[in-house]
Design a protein around this motif. Structure first.
Motif, short mmCIF file in Angstrom:
data_model
loop_
_atom_site.label_atom_id
_atom_site.label_comp_id
_atom_site.label_asym_id
_atom_site.label_seq_id
_atom_site.Cartn_x
_atom_site.Cartn_y
_atom_site.Cartn_z
N MET A 1 -36.92 22.84 -2.37
CA MET A 1 -36.58 22.17 -3.63
C MET A 1 -37.51 22.41 -4.80
O MET A 1 -37.74 21.75 -5.94
CB MET A 1 -36.26 20.60 -3.73
CG MET A 1 -35.25 20.22 -2.62
SD MET A 1 -33.68 20.71 -2.66
CE MET A 1 -33.01 19.67 -4.12
N ASP B 1 -38.09 24.48 -7.21
CA ASP B 1 -37.86 24.91 -8.59
C ASP B 1 -36.93 23.96 -9.51
O ASP B 1 -36.55 24.05 -10.48
CB ASP B 1 -37.27 26.34 -8.71
CG ASP B 1 -38.61 27.39 -8.70
OD1 ASP B 1 -39.70 27.01 -8.71
OD2 ASP B 1 -38.30 28.59 -8.80
N ILE B 2 -36.60 22.89 -8.84
CA ILE B 2 -35.68 21.68 -9.34
C ILE B 2 -36.61 20.37 -9.42
O ILE B 2 -36.34 19.64 -10.25
CB ILE B 2 -34.62 21.50 -8.70
CG1 ILE B 2 -33.54 20.65 -9.59
CG2 ILE B 2 -34.36 21.07 -7.28
CD1 ILE B 2 -32.17 20.46 -9.00
N ASP B 3 -37.33 20.38 -8.33
CA ASP B 3 -38.26 19.11 -8.10
C ASP B 3 -39.44 19.19 -7.42
O ASP B 3 -39.49 19.30 -6.21
CB ASP B 3 -37.45 17.91 -7.36
CG ASP B 3 -38.11 16.71 -7.19
OD1 ASP B 3 -39.20 16.74 -7.56
OD2 ASP B 3 -37.31 15.78 -6.54
N TYR C 1 -29.68 14.20 -7.06
CA TYR C 1 -29.83 15.22 -8.11
C TYR C 1 -28.38 15.46 -8.70
O TYR C 1 -27.34 14.91 -8.32
CB TYR C 1 -30.03 16.74 -7.51
CG TYR C 1 -31.75 16.48 -6.78
CD1 TYR C 1 -32.63 16.84 -7.49
CD2 TYR C 1 -31.61 16.28 -5.54
CE1 TYR C 1 -33.64 16.81 -7.00
CE2 TYR C 1 -32.90 16.07 -4.77
CZ TYR C 1 -33.96 16.45 -5.70
OH TYR C 1 -35.13 16.32 -5.14
N VAL D 1 -40.39 29.63 -13.21
CA VAL D 1 -39.33 28.60 -13.47
C VAL D 1 -38.75 28.33 -14.91
O VAL D 1 -38.10 27.78 -15.45
CB VAL D 1 -39.85 27.21 -12.74
CG1 VAL D 1 -41.04 26.54 -13.36
CG2 VAL D 1 -38.74 26.38 -12.52
N VAL E 1 -26.72 22.37 -8.04
CA VAL E 1 -28.02 22.61 -7.54
C VAL E 1 -28.03 24.04 -6.52
O VAL E 1 -27.12 23.99 -5.47
CB VAL E 1 -28.67 21.53 -6.33
CG1 VAL E 1 -29.89 21.95 -5.69
CG2 VAL E 1 -28.86 20.22 -7.19
N ASN E 2 -28.54 25.08 -6.98
CA ASN E 2 -28.53 26.20 -6.49
C ASN E 2 -29.82 26.75 -5.60
O ASN E 2 -30.71 25.96 -5.48
CB ASN E 2 -28.25 27.41 -7.58
CG ASN E 2 -29.41 27.36 -8.39
OD1 ASN E 2 -30.48 27.84 -7.98
ND2 ASN E 2 -29.49 27.06 -9.54
N VAL F 1 -32.14 28.77 -12.79
CA VAL F 1 -33.57 28.51 -13.22
C VAL F 1 -34.50 29.25 -12.07
O VAL F 1 -34.23 29.39 -11.11
CB VAL F 1 -33.76 26.88 -12.94
CG1 VAL F 1 -35.26 26.49 -13.06
CG2 VAL F 1 -33.02 26.14 -14.11
N GLU G 1 -33.09 27.28 -6.63
CA GLU G 1 -33.87 26.06 -6.63
C GLU G 1 -34.08 25.56 -5.35
O GLU G 1 -35.36 25.20 -5.54
CB GLU G 1 -32.87 25.20 -7.56
CG GLU G 1 -32.81 25.47 -9.12
CD GLU G 1 -31.72 24.72 -9.65
OE1 GLU G 1 -31.92 24.31 -10.91
OE2 GLU G 1 -30.98 24.11 -9.08
#
Lengths: 167, 420
Positions: A42, A44-46, A14, B393, A18-19, B387, A22
């Motif tokens: 993970m 909301d990012i992946d 990533y 999202v 990356v928070n 996000v 997420e």
């Protein structure tokens, strides 16, 4: 000191910042159940991360990994999802603290971050601070994990370390 | 070589005359706090230790503010678990129901966190109390569990960044705009592991509310703590509140800083941080017309009475919020709520078509009471625009001060108060 701590797995890579929102969105913070948190790791990012991750896999990211909230649910979800280590250029400080406290190995290794690609198989020797890229047949050096931190990791976290038994 | 205020406070709490950056210390703690999200994990860990009593029942604050009034059964179970622990341990500062406020607003308001203190909290915005000249920082639940057992916590002493604030503030510019501007300048990791010390002539002109807002958001630049030198305004604020004696610290003139930034505040206009990082700060007046669906005015960042007064001064009597914009006003504490009622601010908000909520963190973290659907946009006085922060999202949060938020609620798009 006992044998070196060596971790091996496939890389999920990533970018920066990356928070924790997420890593584990607040909609799942109404539970402390590790298995449930793992299912949404993970998300909301992946959204496919949980489908793709295999026990032992390693997250590699750029700068400031884990920024945001103090929720310990974030490193817990990563550990419970089967991730064996997180490597980044830098970590947000609360996330760093929480990860060590719950026994999730994390390593600052910019040379490795630069070279490693998504899907590579890598091996991390925490005790020596060496990352080996098995796919690319390369080696990157970092700082060895301090001995007391190795003991915390081996005890499953700070409380295991304090009480001298695995939690 | 002199010491910074942060170094002096930490030295005083670990029994040393002087501490230096990067030194590891074990510090005593004046107050440790946790909320309904982080306390359950901390208590579970504490119970594993088999210790019968917390180190000091008067130095722990448990604030049930995130998902309260309990949003679902699981949250209600969490709060029940914490409540039972608080009763069993006779925790003096347990906040729930009619006495709960957003943690970082209520603890200073009640005089429970004071200048010179070391405060840790299982919440990243614990850095808020630096506004009073305390060292305060966020940690995780396991750290809180350890502190509940021992009263101590380890730290690496941070190096300090100095921000010298000069110049007169423009109309509608507040602490929120200064801190968004600074985060925009140095980035979301620009202060990583470091202390952010705010100083300079402009600090004397800032309200305590401004200072709380700025210290609160030092974590959004990665800072370990944000701190102001206590002054007359601090003492005035504490006059009828402080529950203990306290000590005022000041940085020495020859203290060492990693970096010094000079910020001319007269150049700062009202700021808006675009999705998805607080560092995406822009002049509100430069943002192209962006229609919105929701406005939130509240939180540990901007839910104080000063913030509600500013919002009400923009809305004024007789104006309506745009029919496309759900507008939520969340007084941060019961005292703020009551004061807003007495001053007639709530009447202005309700007549304008806004919704008044009980004090809660609620929508700030996408908890409840104002969740966004896919594609929706919200102007919020909160602190994060990551996000999915406030819901779906694919929703978006724009961070702003209460004046810009109120103006945007009326216009239906991101607007400055000058447009009203």
């Amino acid at each position: 000191m006992a044998a070196d701590i060596v971790l091996k797995g496939k890389v999920h890579k990533y970018g920066s910042n990356v928070n924790t929102d997420e890593i584990i969105p607040a909609r799942y913070l109404n539970t402390t159940d590790h298995e449930i948190l793992a299912k949404h790791c993970m998300e909301d990012i992946d959204k496919d991360f949980v489908k793709n991750v295999v026990k032992g896999d390693i997250i590699v990211a750029e700068n400031n990994f884990g920024c945001g909230s103090s929720r310990e649910h974030a490193p817990i979800s990563i550990k419970a999802a089967g991730v064996s280590a997180v490597i980044a250029n830098s970590f947000a400080r609360i996330f760093f603290r929480n990860s060590i406290n719950i026994g999730l190995p994390i390593l600052e290794a910019p040379d490795a971050v630069k070279a490693v690609e998504n899907g590579d198989i890598i091996e991390v020797n925490l005790s020596k601070g060496i990352v080996t890229n098995i796919t690319k047949k390369e080696t990157y050096s970092s700082h060895p994990f301090p001995e007391f931190m190795q003991k915390i990791i081996q005890s499953g976290g700070l409380f295991g370390y304090i009480s001298g038994k695995e939690l | 070589m002199g010491s910074t205020i942060t170094e002096k406070i930490l030295a005083a709490h670990c029994g040393k005359k002087i501490v230096e950056p990067n030194e590891f210390i074990e510090s005593k703690v004046n107050m440790a706090l946790a909320n309904d999200v982080t306390a359950p994990l901390a208590i579970k860990e504490f119970k594993k230790l088999g210790i019968k009593k917390v180190f000091d029942k008067n130095k722990i604050a448990l604030v049930m503010d995130h998902f309260t009034p309990n949003k679902d059964i699981l949250s209600a179970e969490h709060v029940k678990f914490v409540r039972e622990f608080a009763k069993e341990q006779k925790i003096k500062y347990y906040f729930e129901g009619g006495n709960v406020g957003v943690e970082h607003a209520i603890l200073p308001e009640k005089g429970l966190v004071l200048p010179g203190d070391v405060v840790i909290g299982a919440d990243s915005h614990t850095c808020t109390y630096g506004a009073l000249g305390a060292f305060s920082t966020g940690v995780g639940s396991t750290d809180i569990a350890a502190v509940m057992a021992t009263g101590k916590v380890w730290f690496k002493v941070p190096a300090s960044l100095k921000f010298i604030l000069t110049g007169k503030l423009n109309k509608w510019v507040s602490g929120k705009d200064i801190i968004l501007y600074i985060i925009g300048l140095i980035g979301v990791d620009g202060a990583l592991y470091n202390s952010m010390e705010f100083t300079g002539a402009t600090c004397k002109k800032l309200t305590m509310a401004d200072k709380f807002t700025m210290a609160n958001m030092s974590i959004e630049a990665g800072g370990k703590n944000g701190v102001f030198t206590p002054d007359e305004a601090t003492e005035e604020y504490l006059k009828d509140r402080a529950q203990r004696n306290y000590k005022l610290y000041t940085s020495d003139k020859d203290a060492k800083y990693l970096k010094v930034y000079e910020i001319n505040c007269s150049k700062i206009k009202p700021q808006v941080a675009l999705p998805f990082l607080p560092s995406n700060a822009k002049d509100a007046s430069d943002i192209k017309k962006t229609y919105i669906d929701q406005v939130v005015i509240g939180s540990c960042t901007n839910g104080r009475i000063e913030d509600l007064r500013i919002a009400a001064s923009v809305i004024k009597k007789g104006k309506k919020v745009n029919s496309n914009v759900r507008t939520f006003i969340i007084p941060a504490t019961p005292a703020v709520y009551l004061q807003a009622l007495k001053e007639g601010l709530l009447t202005i908000f309700i007549e304008a078509g806004a919704v008044i909520s009980a004090p809660t963190c609620g929508p700030c973290l996408g908890g409840h009471l104002g969740i966004l659907a896919s594609g929706e946009k919200c102007v919020s006085t909160t602190n994060r625009n990551f996000v999915g922060r406030m819901g779906h999202v694919e929703s978006q949060v724009f961070l702003a001060n209460p004046a810009v938020a109120a103006a945007s609620a009326i216009k239906g798009y991101i607007a400055t108060p000058d447009e009203i």
